[in-house]
Write a protein that holds these residues in place. Sequence first.
Motif, PDB file in Angstrom:
ATOM      1  N   ARG A   1      81.059  78.767 146.476  1.00 34.55           N
ATOM      2  CA  ARG A   1      81.045  77.773 147.550  1.00 34.55           C
ATOM      3  C   ARG A   1      79.663  77.087 147.625  1.00 34.55           C
ATOM      4  O   ARG A   1      79.582  75.866 147.742  1.00 34.55           O
TER       5      ARG A   1
ATOM      6  N   ILE B   1      78.842  73.003 147.111  1.00 31.99           N
ATOM      7  CA  ILE B   1      78.250  72.229 148.213  1.00 31.99           C
ATOM      8  C   ILE B   1      76.907  71.641 147.773  1.00 31.99           C
ATOM      9  O   ILE B   1      76.615  70.459 148.027  1.00 31.99           O
TER      10      ILE B   1
ATOM     11  N   SER C   1      93.029  73.507 149.289  1.00 31.77           N
ATOM     12  CA  SER C   1      92.036  74.465 149.770  1.00 31.77           C
ATOM     13  C   SER C   1      90.661  73.792 149.863  1.00 31.77           C
ATOM     14  O   SER C   1      90.454  72.719 149.282  1.00 31.77           O
ATOM     15  N   PHE C   2      89.729  74.440 150.550  1.00 35.13           N
ATOM     16  CA  PHE C   2      88.383  73.878 150.713  1.00 35.13           C
ATOM     17  C   PHE C   2      87.747  73.631 149.343  1.00 35.13           C
ATOM     18  O   PHE C   2      87.190  72.563 149.083  1.00 35.13           O
TER      19      PHE C   2
ATOM     20  N   LEU D   1      89.207  70.633 147.604  1.00 32.64           N
ATOM     21  CA  LEU D   1      88.765  69.389 148.243  1.00 32.64           C
ATOM     22  C   LEU D   1      87.359  69.018 147.819  1.00 32.64           C
ATOM     23  O   LEU D   1      87.066  67.860 147.509  1.00 32.64           O
ATOM     24  N   VAL D   2      86.494  70.044 147.768  1.00 32.29           N
ATOM     25  CA  VAL D   2      85.102  69.812 147.380  1.00 32.29           C
ATOM     26  C   VAL D   2      85.040  69.299 145.936  1.00 32.29           C
ATOM     27  O   VAL D   2      84.313  68.349 145.627  1.00 32.29           O
TER      28      VAL D   2
END
Lengths: 251, 184
Positions: A58, A62, A119-120, A123-124
């Motif tokens: 993650r 980011i 999912s996150f 999307l990222v």
Amino acid sequence: MGQFIWWICILLEVVIVSLGRRRRFQRFAIFYGYILCILASDFSRMYVYRWHLSVYGRFYWISEIVLAILGYGLIAEIYSQALGRYPGVSQFARISLAAILGLIAMKVTLDLFENANLSFASLVVELERYLRLTQAGLLVLFLFLLLYYKIPVGRNLRGLVTGYVFFIVSSVISFPFISDPGIGLAHLVRKMEPTFYLISLLIWLISLWTYYPEPQTESSNEILKDYGQLVQETVLLLHRARAYLLKVAGS
Amino acid sequence: MNHFILPGVVGCVLLALLLYWLLQGGAANENQLDLLKIRETLADLQLLIRSQNLVARMFDPKDLEFVRAEGDPVLVRLLNRERKAAIVGWMRRMRLQVSALMAYRISYARGTKKLRPTMELRLTLEYVTFLMTYYALIFLVWLWGPFHARRLVGSAIKSVGLFCGVFEDFVSSSVMANKQLSEM
């Protein structure tokens, strides 16, 4: 070998950032800030990987998005450094940029609404893909404007643009492989990525080692003065020329 | 699969543009605005397109019929070769003049404060149309010989006419902008 290349990249980043402290290079402040952010992200990724491995994935994506957004600042700097002395072309570029960014923002919003159940992480990854492709599009427009209007660019800026274009090309092409490790060539591309980045860093280091002044431009007032003498005559000449041409074409 | 095609195409286009730009020496500022040169170019172009009798003569099939009637294939080949060279030379000169006008226009556009995107696009489109017609004509003259390419020459000349028309609009609008600037 991969680890070795990464350490060389970090070393080169440190050298480039230290070059940015020279006064003459402060017009590329965003570029040096960008490299500083990459350096900071390298160290923070190492820290997270060593001490918080469970959130590394993650954190990685980011930080990639943050760097991609900062890349837009660098593109804005490249545009303003190269086209700043040409107000007409600069205005044309701003209109085109606004149109491109508006269209892409619409497409991204629509896609995100369509894939609301993603999912996150997915999307990222999607967002990152759009950010990189948009940067590539903006650089295509930039190079097109330079070529079309034959805008002269100094050696420092030329090197900065070359290194960044190479960096964006390698990341745009390698992105599908990196975001999906299951693809056949993914392993090879992941291994190659640091080498491409190393090449970009070397281009930046060599081109920004010595300061070169930007080429002088012709004064727009002088052009207008010269042009004023010419235009009336030109209209008359072209009017005649056009009439002759259409006569020949019709015969 | 789509995830690979788009990045691949964008990456290749960007890389190709970069290489072209670097090979051009970073798009050096070669076309400084020179009043005298623009006048010369315009006068040259005018002289060139005024020679309508010469153009009609170059493409006239009657000459070919006359030489064919003589029955000597070597003479026919010679005539074809000579006309081909004359037509290609004439077209090439016209292209160089139009390109020079385009280059001067770009020099002006680069320095101006008020660029008009619609005018820029119109001029570029007219120029591209002219170039496409020019290359098609050169190819057809090379492929079929000079006497079969008459119609295309007409359309090439028409496209130069359209280019001149848009160029005319461009300079007219420049006069207006110039007046407004000098009044300020």
